[in-house]
Design an enzyme around this catalytic site. Structure first.
Site, PDB file in Angstrom:
ATOM      1  N   HIS A  50       4.125  86.432  35.408  1.00  0.00           N
ATOM      2  CA  HIS A  50       4.557  87.409  35.173  1.00  0.00           C
ATOM      3  C   HIS A  50       5.831  87.797  34.873  1.00  0.00           C
ATOM      4  O   HIS A  50       6.640  87.724  36.660  1.00  0.00           O
ATOM      5  CB  HIS A  50       3.610  88.202  36.580  1.00  0.00           C
ATOM      6  CG  HIS A  50       2.310  87.193  36.695  1.00  0.00           C
ATOM      7  ND1 HIS A  50       1.492  86.503  36.797  1.00  0.00           N
ATOM      8  CD2 HIS A  50       1.564  88.482  36.291  1.00  0.00           C
ATOM      9  CE1 HIS A  50       0.222  86.555  36.894  1.00  0.00           C
ATOM     10  NE2 HIS A  50       0.186  87.785  36.711  1.00  0.00           N
ATOM     11  N   HIS A 287       4.004  92.798  32.709  1.00  0.00           N
ATOM     12  CA  HIS A 287       2.622  92.549  33.802  1.00  0.00           C
ATOM     13  C   HIS A 287       2.664  90.967  33.894  1.00  0.00           C
ATOM     14  O   HIS A 287       3.175  89.945  34.248  1.00  0.00           O
ATOM     15  CB  HIS A 287       1.640  93.886  34.347  1.00  0.00           C
ATOM     16  CG  HIS A 287       0.801  92.707  35.790  1.00  0.00           C
ATOM     17  ND1 HIS A 287       1.069  92.823  36.764  1.00  0.00           N
ATOM     18  CD2 HIS A 287       0.096  92.038  35.755  1.00  0.00           C
ATOM     19  CE1 HIS A 287       1.077  92.618  37.541  1.00  0.00           C
ATOM     20  NE2 HIS A 287      -0.100  91.780  37.145  1.00  0.00           N
ATOM     21  N   GLU A 438     -13.058  91.893  60.505  1.00  0.00           N
ATOM     22  CA  GLU A 438     -13.313  90.225  59.999  1.00  0.00           C
ATOM     23  C   GLU A 438     -12.162  89.897  58.747  1.00  0.00           C
ATOM     24  O   GLU A 438     -11.277  88.399  59.434  1.00  0.00           O
ATOM     25  CB  GLU A 438     -14.613  90.048  60.183  1.00  0.00           C
ATOM     26  CG  GLU A 438     -15.689  90.077  60.764  1.00  0.00           C
ATOM     27  CD  GLU A 438     -15.708  92.084  61.083  1.00  0.00           C
ATOM     28  OE1 GLU A 438     -17.304  92.146  62.045  1.00  0.00           O
ATOM     29  OE2 GLU A 438     -15.068  92.037  59.590  1.00  0.00           O
ATOM     30  N   HIS A 500     -27.833  90.796  59.414  1.00  0.00           N
ATOM     31  CA  HIS A 500     -27.310  90.001  60.295  1.00  0.00           C
ATOM     32  C   HIS A 500     -27.470  88.497  60.572  1.00  0.00           C
ATOM     33  O   HIS A 500     -27.287  87.817  60.903  1.00  0.00           O
ATOM     34  CB  HIS A 500     -27.647  90.756  61.858  1.00  0.00           C
ATOM     35  CG  HIS A 500     -26.710  92.201  62.015  1.00  0.00           C
ATOM     36  ND1 HIS A 500     -26.939  93.135  61.251  1.00  0.00           N
ATOM     37  CD2 HIS A 500     -25.836  92.556  62.790  1.00  0.00           C
ATOM     38  CE1 HIS A 500     -26.407  93.898  61.717  1.00  0.00           C
ATOM     39  NE2 HIS A 500     -25.587  93.826  63.038  1.00  0.00           N
TER      40      HIS A 500
END
Length: 705
Positions: A50, A287, A438, A500
């Site tokens: 890149h 890029h 999280e 869950h």
């Protein structure tokens, strides 16, 4: 009329024009252009990489590697160095160039020429274990800026803990980041940035490469939010620099302003041009692919001080400049070392402790207070409660243990007693309130570990490891011994239901290289899990724990559990057993009950193997493994999780074949077959099956490559 060839006149005209428009010294511009062309040369030679971002970010990198950011090529792991994170890791040619110019051994010119080649110190994305001077593995966008938040937390905490009125700068570094549009689009960056603003991490300075380009094209197609307003809402100082191509005064002033503000992090929105100086400037075409030989020659003809005929070239004046800047960093380190020697004399206990912590050594007697479960005396509890006991037993002797939960502290039971909260005004605290974040929580812990002197832990429900998995994978890849406390580890969490209840999560984590996954059956095994976790400095450990009470085990022990798997109940009589149960966690107790029934009622001599950690068991020698699991005896695994992964250890499995359900835990265990009665029934069937079908396949009789 000039007698010079047209191409030479054109080169001189372009270079003269660039220098004329540049508001800075000719040497400064030449240094920046050297960064650009070196990075482009690397990508071109590798035919992979890149080039665009390094060419656009070169002015920022030049300024960060000039006087003002403390680092030392002679001692890359100096504690008080200013940390640098290249969050847009695909631009790593930029980082390798700067490490080379600064004198880091791992990034010699030969290594730059080996960019992206097997075995080189210049891999395709930054790898902390591969290249000295690289702090963390970046590439998955958003991870790096989130790691940097963890580094800033660690620095602030350690400074509050070990700095003294007479020595206020033992830990006083800053953390710098270069990130791109892609990093800020990732949700993890939002989570981490929000927390950083809340905590007022004033020593965190982010340079945002605002080049308006992603792989798909202009950011107008997908990313039109006001980043300035967004970060102001997070509580950051936001500064804007509209041009670095024509001079660095504005960026220099912005960084100076960022350093002055100590009660909030700073992001500097820097407008750049991807692929600067090429015909692909400002385009996604620059890029992710080499510019091409002709385009690269054209770039060098346009940029001041560059020679189109030369590749991998650093002129003497440029090399001398960066050598001078590197010497400034080394001088700062030497001065710090002299100051620390005085600190050791004045504060020997603090100095000894911080030295131990940065060496990654465990404290004396750290495991002495781990609980021992006495069968028939101690009360049966959920393994999350045993986890809480173990966490506090080791944390009381390990001040480096620092972390928290994703808003589930009371459920995960992950609070360190008397540790205090790490907040903006109480940085000496060890408990971090991560909030419902999280993914960022895990990446922040990676940054804390990378910083050094801190042993981070974090907690949530096991099912929500799915949110954190990208960062957990980076823990394993980076060899960061982060401790993950994951409770509510099966359908046994009950009424919250299948959204869950983790089914595939244990096997997902077990399939990850360099990740210990521990699931204890009682307090003794949980003590072993914590000892394994703390001793595994280069391996992260996931500790899975139950919500509900587990049956007490008469013959468990920490010493045996430290081998990863052992016979918790041995068969009666002589010779090999007729049947082996292998189980983890809450299912070990029902297997013990089933084994007793099989012996008493059916004369099937049954062994029960508890395997709290497959990875540790597999690391034992073959003789021990075979003594526990003969392989040629009918073996039935029992775990309230997916069956996948147990086939290497067992001939048949009692496990989950579907998602769970909502209901009381006892009813769900019965519904899905996790009862002693079902284990007896399936055990009998397995023994009978091999009686009728001849010899039992030896699971150990396979090659190991």
């Amino acid at each position: 009329m000039s007698t010079e060839p047209p191409n030479k006149r054109s080169k001189e005209d372009h270079q003269t024009s660039q220098l004329a428009s540049y508001k800075g010294t000719p040497l400064e511009l030449k240094c920046i252009n050297t960064i650009r062309t070196l990075a482009a040369d690397m990508v071109q030679k590798a035919n992979s990489g890149h080039p665009g971002a390094p060419m656009g970010c070169a002015p920022m990198a030049h300024l960060l590697w000039s006087a003002g950011r403390n680092h030392s090529a002679a001692s890359p792991e100096w504690w008080n160095r200013d940390r640098f994170v290249l969050s847009n890791g695909h631009a790593c040619a930029l980082q390798y160039v700067m490490l080379h110019l600064s004198g880091y051994e791992d990034c010699s010119m030969e290594q730059l020429k080996q960019f992206r080649q097997s075995g080189s110190a210049t891999p395709g994305h930054p790898e902390n274990f591969c290249t000295k001077g690289v702090e963390v593995c970046t590439g998955p966008l958003g991870q790096g800026i989130s790691n940097a938040v963890g580094m800033a937390i660690a620095a602030k905490h350690l400074g509050a803990t070990y700095n003294t009125p007479d020595f206020p700068n033992i830990i006083s570094n800053k953390t710098y980041v270069i990130c791109g549009d892609g990093c800020l689009q990732e949700g993890i960056a939002s989570e981490a940035s929000s927390l950083a603003g809340h905590l007022g991490l004033g020593d965190l300075i982010v340079l945002y490469d605002d080049n308006h380009i992603t792989i798909d094209g202009d950011t107008d197609i997908s990313f039109t939010e006001d980043v300035k307003m967004r970060y102001e809402a997070y509580g950051w100082q936001v500064l804007t620099v509209d041009d670095v191509a024509n001079g660095l005064d504005d960026l220099r002033a912005a960084i100076a302003e960022a350093k002055k503000v100590t009660d909030k992090p700073t992001i500097i929105k820097v407008r750049t041009d991807i692929g600067f100086g090429s015909s692909k400037q400002g385009s996604a075409k620059s890029h992710g692919a080499p510019l091409g030989t002709s385009v690269l020659e054209e770039v060098k003809s346009h940029l001041y001080g560059m020679d189109p005929a030369k590749s991998f070239f650093v002129d003497e004046d440029v090399a001398a400049y960066y050598k001078e800047q590197s010497d400034v960093g080394d001088k700062a380190r030497v001065e710090w070392e002299a100051n620390f020697a005085k600190y050791k004399e004045a504060h020997p206990d603090k100095a000894a402790e911080v030295e131990r912590r940065f060496k990654g050594e465990l404290a004396d007697g750290v495991f002495d207070d781990l609980p021992t479960f006495v069968f028939g005396k101690d009360k049966a509890l959920a393994t999350r409660k045993f986890s809480e006991m173990c966490l506090n037993a080791v944390a009381s002797k390990s001040p480096e243990m620092m972390g928290g939960s994703a808003d589930l502290t009371g459920s995960n039971l992950s609070h360190i007693q008397k540790a205090g909260d790490f907040q903006k005004n109480t940085p000496e605290g060890r408990m971090i309130r991560f909030g419902v974040r999280e993914h960022a929580m895990s990446a922040i812990c990676n940054g804390m570990f990378a910083y050094g002197g801190v042993r981070p832990f974090c907690a949530t429900f096991l099912q929500f490891a799915g949110y954190a998995l990208g960062a957990m994978r980076c823990s394993a890849l980076s060899k960061f011994g982060v401790i993950y406390i994951m409770t509510h580890d099966s359908i046994g969490l009950g009424e919250d239901g299948p959204t869950h209840q983790p089914i595939e999560m244990l096997e997902s984590l077990r399939s990850m290289p360099n990740m210990n996954v521990c699931r204890a059956a009682d307090a003794n095994e949980m003590a072993a899990c914590y000892q394994i976790a703390l001793q595994s400095v280069g391996t992260p450990t996931t500790i899975a724990a139950t919500r509900g009470t587990v049956a007490p085990l008469e013959h468990s022990s920490r010493e045996k559990a430290m081998k990863g798997g052992y016979a918790v109940i041995t068969e009666e009589g002589e010779g090999a057993p007729d049947l082996v149960f292998i189980a983890t966690g809450s299912e070990v107790g029902l297997c013990v009950e089933a084994a007793k029934a099989l012996q008493l009622e059916h004369s099937i001599r049954t062994r029960v193997v508890s395997m709290p950690c497959q990875e540790i068991f597999l690391a034992q020698d073959e003789e021990y493994r075979r003594s526990v699991l003969p392989g040629n005896v009918p073996t039935l695994s029992v775990e309230a999780s997916a069956e996948h992964g147990w086939h290497r250890f067992s001939h048949a499995q009692i496990g989950m074949k579907r998602f769970g359900a909502s209901g009381p835990a006892a009813e769900l265990f019965k519904k899905f077959g996790f009862t002693a009665e079902n284990a007896v029934s399936k055990g009998k069937e397995l023994v009978e099956f091999y009686k009728n079908h001849g010899s039992v396949p030896d699971l150990n009789a396979r090659p190991t490559f």
